[in-house]
Design a protein around this motif. Sequence first.
Motif, PDB file in Angstrom:
ATOM      1  N   MET A   1       7.985  -0.438   0.129  1.00 48.36           N
ATOM      2  CA  MET A   1       7.590  -1.774   0.581  1.00 48.36           C
ATOM      3  C   MET A   1       6.297  -2.206  -0.095  1.00 48.36           C
ATOM      4  N   LYS A   2       5.996  -3.514   0.034  1.00 46.72           N
ATOM      5  CA  LYS A   2       4.873  -4.086  -0.676  1.00 46.72           C
ATOM      6  C   LYS A   2       3.554  -3.917   0.042  1.00 46.72           C
ATOM      7  N   LYS A   3       3.541  -3.344   1.215  1.00 50.85           N
ATOM      8  CA  LYS A   3       2.284  -3.234   1.944  1.00 50.85           C
ATOM      9  C   LYS A   3       1.488  -2.044   1.440  1.00 50.85           C
ATOM     10  N   TYR A   4       0.197  -2.235   1.328  1.00 53.10           N
ATOM     11  CA  TYR A   4      -0.649  -1.214   0.727  1.00 53.10           C
ATOM     12  C   TYR A   4      -1.592  -0.573   1.725  1.00 53.10           C
ATOM     13  N   LEU A   5      -2.084  -1.364   2.645  1.00 53.73           N
ATOM     14  CA  LEU A   5      -2.956  -0.811   3.669  1.00 53.73           C
ATOM     15  C   LEU A   5      -2.076  -0.513   4.868  1.00 53.73           C
ATOM     16  N   PHE A   6      -1.735   0.744   5.052  1.00 52.71           N
ATOM     17  CA  PHE A   6      -0.813   1.093   6.114  1.00 52.71           C
ATOM     18  C   PHE A   6      -1.579   1.150   7.428  1.00 52.71           C
ATOM     19  N   ILE A   7      -1.334   0.182   8.264  1.00 50.26           N
ATOM     20  CA  ILE A   7      -2.053   0.055   9.523  1.00 50.26           C
ATOM     21  C   ILE A   7      -1.279   0.803  10.594  1.00 50.26           C
ATOM     22  N   THR A 268       4.042  -5.819   7.728  1.00 45.59           N
ATOM     23  CA  THR A 268       5.235  -5.151   7.239  1.00 45.59           C
ATOM     24  C   THR A 268       6.338  -5.256   8.287  1.00 45.59           C
ATOM     25  N   ASP A 269       7.592  -5.086   7.852  1.00 48.88           N
ATOM     26  CA  ASP A 269       8.712  -5.185   8.787  1.00 48.88           C
ATOM     27  C   ASP A 269       9.488  -3.873   8.907  1.00 48.88           C
ATOM     28  N   VAL A 270       8.870  -2.771   8.494  1.00 50.01           N
ATOM     29  CA  VAL A 270       9.591  -1.497   8.511  1.00 50.01           C
ATOM     30  C   VAL A 270       9.357  -0.703   9.795  1.00 50.01           C
ATOM     31  N   GLU A 271       8.593  -1.267  10.734  1.00 55.43           N
ATOM     32  CA  GLU A 271       8.445  -0.674  12.056  1.00 55.43           C
ATOM     33  C   GLU A 271       8.910  -1.674  13.092  1.00 55.43           C
ATOM     34  N   GLY A 272       9.669  -1.210  14.066  1.00 57.41           N
ATOM     35  CA  GLY A 272      10.169  -2.094  15.098  1.00 57.41           C
ATOM     36  C   GLY A 272       9.080  -2.541  16.056  1.00 57.41           C
ATOM     37  N   ALA A 273       9.359  -3.599  16.808  1.00 54.30           N
ATOM     38  CA  ALA A 273       8.404  -4.104  17.796  1.00 54.30           C
ATOM     39  C   ALA A 273       9.179  -4.819  18.886  1.00 54.30           C
ATOM     40  N   GLY A 274       8.563  -4.982  20.037  1.00 55.39           N
ATOM     41  CA  GLY A 274       9.199  -5.657  21.151  1.00 55.39           C
ATOM     42  C   GLY A 274       8.212  -6.519  21.905  1.00 55.39           C
ATOM     43  N   PHE A 275       8.720  -7.385  22.778  1.00 56.61           N
ATOM     44  CA  PHE A 275       7.863  -8.312  23.514  1.00 56.61           C
ATOM     45  C   PHE A 275       6.946  -7.597  24.499  1.00 56.61           C
ATOM     46  N   GLY A 276       7.271  -6.375  24.854  1.00 58.19           N
ATOM     47  CA  GLY A 276       6.425  -5.654  25.787  1.00 58.19           C
ATOM     48  C   GLY A 276       5.067  -5.285  25.240  1.00 58.19           C
ATOM     49  N   CYS A 277       4.925  -5.327  23.907  1.00 57.75           N
ATOM     50  CA  CYS A 277       3.632  -4.993  23.289  1.00 57.75           C
ATOM     51  C   CYS A 277       3.535  -5.734  21.963  1.00 57.75           C
ATOM     52  N   LEU A 278       3.254  -7.028  22.042  1.00 54.83           N
ATOM     53  CA  LEU A 278       3.170  -7.822  20.818  1.00 54.83           C
ATOM     54  C   LEU A 278       2.044  -7.344  19.907  1.00 54.83           C
ATOM     55  N   GLN A 279       0.969  -6.834  20.519  1.00 54.99           N
ATOM     56  CA  GLN A 279      -0.144  -6.349  19.707  1.00 54.99           C
ATOM     57  C   GLN A 279       0.223  -5.076  18.951  1.00 54.99           C
ATOM     58  N   SER A 362      14.829  -7.810   4.149  1.00 51.60           N
ATOM     59  CA  SER A 362      15.348  -6.631   3.465  1.00 51.60           C
ATOM     60  C   SER A 362      16.190  -5.795   4.429  1.00 51.60           C
ATOM     61  N   ALA A 363      16.973  -4.891   3.872  1.00 53.85           N
ATOM     62  CA  ALA A 363      17.807  -4.014   4.695  1.00 53.85           C
ATOM     63  C   ALA A 363      16.963  -3.027   5.486  1.00 53.85           C
ATOM     64  N   ALA A 365      14.320  -3.785   7.323  1.00 57.79           N
ATOM     65  CA  ALA A 365      13.659  -4.405   8.466  1.00 57.79           C
ATOM     66  C   ALA A 365      14.120  -3.754   9.758  1.00 57.79           C
ATOM     67  N   GLN A 366      13.160  -3.566  10.682  1.00 62.88           N
ATOM     68  CA  GLN A 366      13.428  -2.844  11.917  1.00 62.88           C
ATOM     69  C   GLN A 366      13.128  -3.720  13.136  1.00 62.88           C
ATOM     70  N   GLY A 367      13.761  -3.369  14.266  1.00 56.94           N
ATOM     71  CA  GLY A 367      13.418  -3.978  15.543  1.00 56.94           C
ATOM     72  C   GLY A 367      13.790  -5.440  15.630  1.00 56.94           C
ATOM     73  N   ASP A 368      13.139  -6.152  16.544  1.00 51.73           N
ATOM     74  CA  ASP A 368      13.354  -7.580  16.731  1.00 51.73           C
ATOM     75  C   ASP A 368      12.818  -8.315  15.511  1.00 51.73           C
ATOM     76  N   LEU A 369      13.709  -8.926  14.746  1.00 47.24           N
ATOM     77  CA  LEU A 369      13.290  -9.534  13.479  1.00 47.24           C
ATOM     78  C   LEU A 369      12.375 -10.734  13.678  1.00 47.24           C
ATOM     79  N   ASN A 370      12.354 -11.299  14.876  1.00 42.71           N
ATOM     80  CA  ASN A 370      11.417 -12.390  15.125  1.00 42.71           C
ATOM     81  C   ASN A 370       9.984 -11.900  15.285  1.00 42.71           C
ATOM     82  N   LEU A 371       9.800 -10.598  15.477  1.00 40.21           N
ATOM     83  CA  LEU A 371       8.471 -10.047  15.733  1.00 40.21           C
ATOM     84  C   LEU A 371       7.961  -9.179  14.593  1.00 40.21           C
ATOM     85  N   THR A 372       8.759  -8.982  13.575  1.00 39.52           N
ATOM     86  CA  THR A 372       8.372  -8.029  12.524  1.00 39.52           C
ATOM     87  C   THR A 372       8.442  -8.650  11.137  1.00 39.52           C
ATOM     88  N   ASN A 373       8.073  -9.909  11.030  1.00 41.64           N
ATOM     89  CA  ASN A 373       8.114 -10.553   9.718  1.00 41.64           C
ATOM     90  C   ASN A 373       7.021 -10.016   8.810  1.00 41.64           C
TER      91      ASN A 373
END
Length: 492
Positions: A1-7, A268-279, A362-363, A365-373
Amino acid sequence: MKKYLFITLISITIFSTVTISCSDDFVDRPIEYSIDSENYFNSKSDYDNALIAAYDLLQTTYLNALLGEIASDNTLAGGESQSDTPGFQQIDDMIHTPVNSNLKNLWDWMFAGVQRANYILEFKDKTDFQGKNQVIGEARFLRAYYHFELVKWFGGIPLKGDARFSSGDEKIIPRSSVSEVYASIEADLIFASQNLSATAAQKGRATKGAALALLGKAYLYQNKYAQAATTFESLIGTSSYSLVSDYNTIFENAGENGLESVFEVQYTDVEGAGFGCLQCSEGNVAVGFSGPRNYSGDLFTSGFSFNVPTQKVVNAFEAGDRREAVAILDIEAWATATGATFGKGYEHTGFFNRKYIPRKRSANAQGDLNLTNPNNYRAIRYADVLLMAAEAYNRGGIDDTKARGYLNQVRRRAFGDLNHDISSSGAALTDFILAERRLELVGEGHRFFDLVRTGKAAQEITGFTVNKNELFPIPIEEIQFANGNWQQNPGY
């Protein structure tokens, strides 16, 4: 992926933890101590890991950018219905109160960033290692960034210097004045600008240029025009940044961390996320919130139809301004041209913030795609720096020739010619500069604060109350916790 600073979040426990194995014999009981907050920072890697944790909260600033547009006259809250995310709707209508979960999130997340930066600075003298000033410089830049967000939203906030806040501090540490908060920001950024590298070891990390840009912005917000002009000039003089020729490329993947990027929040969009913890999302949540509802078609994907641009901002673009098609998606025209379909949300205007709406994914992308753009947020662009420099030179009565030069650099890129240069001076030039900021930066979260600091909010924002809505209310929970130690902002 294109992200360089892995947070990635790291577990840095605030309280000491002790694990005691089972035994009947107290004297012989073996004790194992885990790493805790007080015996950390014994190596460079410890500082590096803590610094990553301090960067992590930058991702929550998606909310700051989103609400900075909704609060302004650029966009309406939108969404599914009038009751969809009430905090957004209240801010849009300027009827928000201290009971607002979205403002509470903003307060909490920015203070969490301050707390993580302060954790490093509290122990800055514990261990020496090569390159330590770079780490401390980044920590101070981040603290300044979070403090700047807090002071522009809420005004004076509590400060504790190079130390973490502890439970009970809210009852004894007062809110500092706005000038005291800015003094802290200035000191942090001066140190950062003197100690940070001009180039980032990893894309997404703070640089000397980022520190100078934010320092100049802090001066500008205080009407310290001479200091702002000098600071911006020192950044411009490095020739480290330039305007890209094609405005459209800035907001596509290829334009991320480019020559125009002074400071950029990485997503990045390679980790999933949910509404229970938007942060917790590693993706840009604002992008999904701003996308067309039930969209099917080319290039873009669906979202929740918040943050919809108004006809007023669309009309503000001059004929021939190539930025309009990049900033504003006319969904009806797009659907007619491409065959796309979409649903209409609440307060549908027919327009969407094209800079920050979801693209095809991309293929991986993980989790809710509305939260992981994966769209990075361009927090400080070089065009913004040029326009802030122009404003400082002009409003400070310092040099209108330089002000026009910086303004016209931006306009020449926008129109692709020299025929739209501005030749005005004085107050007329000021108006052109401020109008240009709106058009260049529309959709990027700056408009509300530009209107407030220039005294134009009441005339542009429906429902804005002077001597009240310049600031947002301190969340009611914080006022209650402070038990009379903190006064609420005026009017709330």
